[in-house]
Each structure stands twice: as C-alpha cells, then as structure tokens.
Write a protein that holds these residues in place. Structure first.
Motif, PDB file in Angstrom:
ATOM      1  N   HIS A  90       8.842  -6.858 -17.923  1.00 26.05           N
ATOM      2  CA  HIS A  90       9.892  -5.854 -17.698  1.00 26.05           C
ATOM      3  C   HIS A  90       9.583  -4.579 -18.473  1.00 26.05           C
ATOM      4  CE1 HIS A  90      12.862  -7.748 -15.144  1.00 26.05           C
ATOM      5  NE2 HIS A  90      12.793  -8.870 -15.849  1.00 26.05           N
ATOM      6  N   ASN A  91       9.187  -4.750 -19.734  1.00 29.60           N
ATOM      7  CA  ASN A  91       8.924  -3.575 -20.575  1.00 29.60           C
ATOM      8  C   ASN A  91       7.709  -2.794 -20.100  1.00 29.60           C
ATOM      9  OD1 ASN A  91      11.124  -4.110 -22.209  1.00 29.60           O
ATOM     10  ND2 ASN A  91       9.943  -5.275 -23.701  1.00 29.60           N
ATOM     11  N   GLU A  92       6.630  -3.526 -19.781  1.00 28.09           N
ATOM     12  CA  GLU A  92       5.371  -2.867 -19.436  1.00 28.09           C
ATOM     13  C   GLU A  92       5.365  -2.348 -17.999  1.00 28.09           C
ATOM     14  OE1 GLU A  92       2.771  -2.168 -21.399  1.00 28.09           O
ATOM     15  OE2 GLU A  92       3.896  -2.965 -23.113  1.00 28.09           O
ATOM     16  N   GLU A  93       5.808  -3.186 -17.065  1.00 29.28           N
ATOM     17  CA  GLU A  93       5.687  -2.846 -15.647  1.00 29.28           C
ATOM     18  C   GLU A  93       6.880  -2.088 -15.096  1.00 29.28           C
ATOM     19  OE1 GLU A  93       2.946  -3.139 -13.994  1.00 29.28           O
ATOM     20  OE2 GLU A  93       2.032  -4.037 -15.759  1.00 29.28           O
ATOM     21  N   GLU A  94       8.039  -2.286 -15.661  1.00 28.04           N
ATOM     22  CA  GLU A  94       9.226  -1.609 -15.128  1.00 28.04           C
ATOM     23  C   GLU A  94       9.592  -0.371 -15.946  1.00 28.04           C
ATOM     24  OE1 GLU A  94      12.212  -4.041 -12.643  1.00 28.04           O
ATOM     25  OE2 GLU A  94      12.090  -5.062 -14.574  1.00 28.04           O
ATOM     26  N   MET A 112       7.851  11.284  -6.239  1.00 33.31           N
ATOM     27  CA  MET A 112       8.981  10.545  -6.798  1.00 33.31           C
ATOM     28  C   MET A 112       9.463   9.470  -5.823  1.00 33.31           C
ATOM     29  SD  MET A 112       9.785  11.155  -9.838  1.00 33.31           S
ATOM     30  CE  MET A 112       9.764  12.322 -11.186  1.00 33.31           C
ATOM     31  N   GLY A 113       9.389   9.786  -4.528  1.00 35.78           N
ATOM     32  CA  GLY A 113       9.759   8.782  -3.527  1.00 35.78           C
ATOM     33  C   GLY A 113       8.841   7.573  -3.592  1.00 35.78           C
ATOM     34  N   ILE A 138       7.626   1.988  -5.469  1.00 36.13           N
ATOM     35  CA  ILE A 138       6.893   0.999  -6.269  1.00 36.13           C
ATOM     36  C   ILE A 138       7.822   0.321  -7.262  1.00 36.13           C
ATOM     37  CG2 ILE A 138       6.100   2.602  -8.057  1.00 36.13           C
ATOM     38  CD1 ILE A 138       4.082  -0.325  -6.629  1.00 36.13           C
ATOM     39  N   VAL A 139       8.806   1.077  -7.789  1.00 34.72           N
ATOM     40  CA  VAL A 139       9.790   0.473  -8.692  1.00 34.72           C
ATOM     41  C   VAL A 139      10.558  -0.638  -7.972  1.00 34.72           C
ATOM     42  CG1 VAL A 139      11.979   0.888  -9.885  1.00 34.72           C
ATOM     43  CG2 VAL A 139      10.055   2.439 -10.238  1.00 34.72           C
ATOM     44  N   ASP A 140      11.003  -0.346  -6.749  1.00 40.91           N
ATOM     45  CA  ASP A 140      11.723  -1.359  -5.965  1.00 40.91           C
ATOM     46  C   ASP A 140      10.832  -2.558  -5.659  1.00 40.91           C
ATOM     47  OD1 ASP A 140      13.973   0.205  -5.977  1.00 40.91           O
ATOM     48  OD2 ASP A 140      13.595   1.114  -4.010  1.00 40.91           O
ATOM     49  N   GLN A 141       9.571  -2.278  -5.287  1.00 42.09           N
ATOM     50  CA  GLN A 141       8.646  -3.367  -4.981  1.00 42.09           C
ATOM     51  C   GLN A 141       8.417  -4.252  -6.204  1.00 42.09           C
ATOM     52  OE1 GLN A 141       5.229  -1.171  -3.542  1.00 42.09           O
ATOM     53  NE2 GLN A 141       5.661  -1.700  -1.422  1.00 42.09           N
ATOM     54  N   LEU A 142       8.138  -3.616  -7.336  1.00 43.57           N
ATOM     55  CA  LEU A 142       7.874  -4.386  -8.544  1.00 43.57           C
ATOM     56  C   LEU A 142       9.106  -5.156  -8.997  1.00 43.57           C
ATOM     57  CD1 LEU A 142       5.658  -1.936 -10.645  1.00 43.57           C
ATOM     58  CD2 LEU A 142       4.949  -3.936  -9.332  1.00 43.57           C
ATOM     59  N   GLU A 143      10.269  -4.525  -8.842  1.00 44.81           N
ATOM     60  CA  GLU A 143      11.503  -5.208  -9.232  1.00 44.81           C
ATOM     61  C   GLU A 143      11.702  -6.472  -8.407  1.00 44.81           C
ATOM     62  OE1 GLU A 143      16.305  -4.286  -9.714  1.00 44.81           O
ATOM     63  OE2 GLU A 143      14.944  -2.762  -8.910  1.00 44.81           O
TER      64      GLU A 143
END
Length: 523
Positions: A439-443, A317-318, A323-328
């Motif tokens: 946003h929909n696909e990657e986030e 989860m970390g 990766i969420v932060d990086q992609l954002e």
C-alpha cells in the motif's frame, strides 16, 4: 579525506552510492562505520593505526583494498570480499607464512603487496607465494613470470597438492553447509523450520526435569519411544504441508508482482506515447511561431499551446488515475487471496498441532497408569534396585507422583502451544507487513512520485513558453511608422520599438495584446 587526523570512521551512512573512499594518512585505529557503503569498490586505509581487519562484511563489491603501513598481524575477516582484485598489506606485522593460505579463497586476486612484513623475510617467500597463490600476477609491484611459477610449483609440489586436496574438501563442506542454510531459510519462510526433525520432542523434555525422572520407570522407555515416533510423524506431515503452502504463497506473490509490473509498464508506454505526440505538436507549433508576423495569430498560437499543455496534463493525470484504480483492484484481490491462503494454512497448522496435543494427552494417561503401578510396586518394595534416587523421591506417595506427571504434561502442552503461537504470529505479521508495504510503496509513494513528476513536467513546459521570444514587425495603420513588437511568452510582456523614438514596455494579457505603435506614444 587523507591527512585529516581522522581518529574514527563515522557519519558516512548517507553515501550509499560511493564507490571509492580514500582515508589514508590519518590516525584511524579501527575499521568501522562502513556497513552502508555497499557499493564501495576501492578502499584505501593505508598509513593508519589499524590492528585488526574487521568491519568489511557488507562490502561485497570491494575489488581494491589497501591496508599498507598499519599494525595488522593477521589476515582475516575478508570472507565476503569474493571479488578482491588488488590487496596491499605491506609494512604491517604479519609473522606466520600460513596466513598466506587465507588468500587462496580469492580466485580473482591478481595484485598483492606484502613487502616489509616479518613473514616476507623468510627464505623462498616469493616462490611460496607463486606456488600457493597461482592467480597472483604482480607481487610487490613486480611481475611473476611463468618460469618463476613453474620453479615454485616444482619446489612445493607435494605441499601444494596436499593443500589443493584440503581446499577441495573444505569447499565441499562449505557448499553442503550453504545448501543446508538455504534449506533452513526456506523452511523459516514456510514457518516449519525443524519440524522435519525431533526438535519439538527434544524441546518438550529439555525443560521437563520431572518427565526425565519419570522416564526411568521400568517399561516407560518403550512408551516414550512410541510417543516420539508418532509426534515426529505428525510434525513431518505439518512440515510437508507447510512447504507446499509456501510454494503456493510464493507463486501468488510472484503472480501479483508480475501483474503490477505489467500494468505499470503498459501505463508507462502509454504515457510515453502521449508525450511523444505532444512533442511533435510542440515542435510544429514553435516552428510556426518563429515565422509569424501577426500579433493576433501569435496570440492564438500561444493560447493553442497552453491548451495543448492542459490537455497533456489531463491525459497524464487520467492515466495515473487509471493505474491507481487498476493497482487498487489488484491489491484488493491479492490481499483477499492471501488472507484466504494464510487462513487455510493456520487452520491446518492448528489441526496438526491438535493431533500433537491428543498424542500428548494419550501419553499422559499412560504415564499416569505407569506411575501408579510403579508407586504400588515401590510400596511393596518390588521395584528394581538400580533406579535413581530422584525417581525414588517421586514414588513416595500418590500426590507426589501425580503432581510430577501433571507438571510434565503441562510443560509438553506449553511447548506445543508455543509452537502454534509462533507460527500463527509470524505468518500474520508477514502478511500484515507485506500488504502495508505494498500500500505504501505502490499506492501512496508511487502515486505521489508520479503526480509530482507530471506537475514538474507541466511546470517545465509552461516555463519554456514563458522564456520563448517572438519578434514581430508591425506597421502603424495611421502614421505608417514601422515598429518591432516582442512577445515574451505567456508573461505577455510586449516591447514596442519605434523606428525613430524610444522603446517602451507594456505588460498585458494576450487577449489585450493587439497593440500598435501608437500605444507607445499614448501610454
């Protein structure tokens, strides 16, 4: 689905992965409803009531097509089946031998069944097939040997060579057309299609009857020609600028996806490494559990395994949060860069089309001047006699002629405005849709899928320990009776079997599982 009295092909849109479909021996009248079956390689529609070959445009992977025993009178609409390997169209109503030439566009076609058609009864039909379709190896289930092909070629040599020449010319024209279509598609994606031509000028006068009448005024033709040249020059500048900006946007988009895919790959490799480390610990711990005889040590090991699972969840989860932060961050930077690029493009488009408006305004002033002079000459009967009656009707008074010039000017400005609105609207829509999809696909979608995947993994690991049995031999410290204690994972079910008495079950947490055989009698 054969012998089912099916009349209409329908309700197959969910089967996008289907590679083979058998619908023979039904009462189907029309080929339809197959557009979503893009992976179909084998299709059998024999013994139906089909009259026209159609509805197969999307089936580009089709290799084997059977239309045996229908009512088909022409081979057509198979241009997208470039990979066709087997084609069965026997027992139909083909009459024209030239239909066979249509099959020359399938270089991979090896097997052809065309027997029992009116055309197949013609003299030298087999030789005709062998000569004009040299790729065919099996005709009506029989091998065409090399000797037959040689005889066929010799018999139809001049016609075959003529056909080859026609095919080559047609192929060249087709390649040219395909290249043009690719270029037009690229121009559309750059939002500058046809701006390298005189299309904008032609559109201005296509809906401008008053302007076409005014262009008949003596001396105006040179003025219109100059206006056309200058307008085309401005459009060409916009066209070239649009293409260069398109390449920049494309490079930016490609770089974005490269960064995203690289980050996802690194994240995936890190996750796999963590899971591999976990599996090593798990294997070692399970091996130790199999050899333990002490309930307390077993409890400690099971709790240790539960903690390892929790640590695994935390780590995975970390990494997902990382990766969420990086992609954002990457998406924000990409969005900002694309907004700047699109903004620059729009500003320049507006600047170029402002030049077009200025040219139109200047042309309009000259038209007013020319129309006024023509009106004065008309009043003095000094105009040439061969002007059209439509123009004479405009040159009756000043208001009429000025209204005509103004109407023409408004139409031209409207065309320029429409072109600007079209370009601006399309590129803004493209950017909005692309960012929304990212946003929909990657986030959102990717994150939900990964979190679900992690939770499924953790649930599986916990269920695995729940189903894991550990048998421990224990001795009562008071009576000395030997018993067997079975720990069933984290369900904490403990089965105690005395050497001489019945067994009993006790469900408890492992923290309370330090049981002896005396607990059985006590409880």
């Amino acid at each position: 689905m054969n012998f089912d009295n099916i009349l209409k092909i329908d309700n197959l849109w969910e089967f996008a992965s289907l590679t083979k479909l058998q619908l023979d021996n039904n009462i189907i009248e029309k080929i339809e409803g197959l557009d979503t079956l893009v992976n179909l390689e084998w299709l059998d529609l024999s013994f139906n009531n089909i009259e026209v070959i159609e509805g197969l445009e999307k089936l580009t992977k089709l290799q084997d097509l059977t239309l045996f025993n229908n009512h088909i009178s022409k081979i057509e609409n198979l241009d997208s089946q470039k990979n066709l390997h087997v084609f069965s169209i026997g027992n139909n109503e083909l009459k024209d031998i030239k239909d066979i030439l249509y099959l020359r566009r399938f270089p991979n076609l090896k097997t052809l069944n065309i027997a029992n058609n009116p055309v197949s009864s013609e003299e030298n039909f087999k030789l005709y097939i062998a000569a004009f379709l040299p790729s065919i190896e099996f005709l009506d289930y029989r091998l065409i040997d090399q000797q037959t092909k040689a005889v066929a070629y010799e018999k139809f040599q001049s016609q075959v060579e003529e056909q080859i020449d026609k095919d080559n010319k047609a192929r060249i024209l087709e390649e040219i057309q395909e290249q043009k279509e690719l270029e037009i598609q690229k121009h559309r994606e750059a939002y500058v299609e046809y701006l390298n031509t005189d299309k904008l000028f032609e559109e201005m006068y296509a809906d401008d009857p008053e302007g076409n009448k005014l262009n008949e005024i003596p001396g105006v033709d040179e003025m219109v020609k100059l206006f056309r040249e200058k307008l085309i020059a401005v459009c060409l500048e916009l066209f070239n600028f649009g293409l260069s900006e398109f390449e920049k946007r494309k490079a930016e988009v490609d770089m974005f996806w490269e960064c995203v895919n690289e980050a996802k790959l690194e994240n995936k490799q890190e996750c796999m490494k963590i899971i591999a480390d976990f599996n090593k610990k798990k294997k070692k711990l399970f091996a130790e559990l199999q050899h333990l005889n002490d309930p307390k040590l077993t409890e400690i090991k099971v709790l240790e395994y539960a903690q390892i699972i929790n640590d695994l969840w935390d780590k995975l989860m970390g990494l997902e949060l990382q990766i969420v932060d990086q992609l954002e961050e990457v998406i924000k930077d990409f969005d900002r860069n694309m907004q700047d690029m699109v903004g620059t493009f729009i500003e320049n488009v507006q600047a170029f089309l402002t030049q077009a408006r200025e040219l139109e305004n200047l042309h309009n002033e000259k038209m007013i001047e020319s129309a006024t002079i023509a009106l004065e000459k008309a009043a003095k009967n000094e105009l040439e006699e061969d002007i059209s009656e439509d123009l004479r009707m405009l040159l009756v008074d000043k208001d009429t002629v000025i209204n005509a010039v103004t109407s023409s000017h408004d139409v031209h400005l409207l065309k320029i405005d429409n072109k600007e609105d079209d370009i601006v609207t399309r590129i803004n829509t493209w950017l909005k849709n692309m960012i929304t999809a990212i946003h929909n696909e990657e986030e959102i979608k990717r994150n939900r899928s990964r979190v679900t995947e992690i939770n499924h993994l953790i649930d599986h690991l916990r269920e695995e320990i729940d189903a894991f049995d550990v048998n421990i031999g224990v001795t009562d410290q008071i009576s000395g009776t030997k018993s067997k204690v079975t720990f069933k994972g984290s369900l904490h079910r403990v089965s105690v079997t005395n050497g001489s008495g019945p067994s009993c079950d006790k469900t408890a947490r492992f923290s309370n599982a330090g049981l002896t055989s005396s607990d059985c009698s006590n409880k």
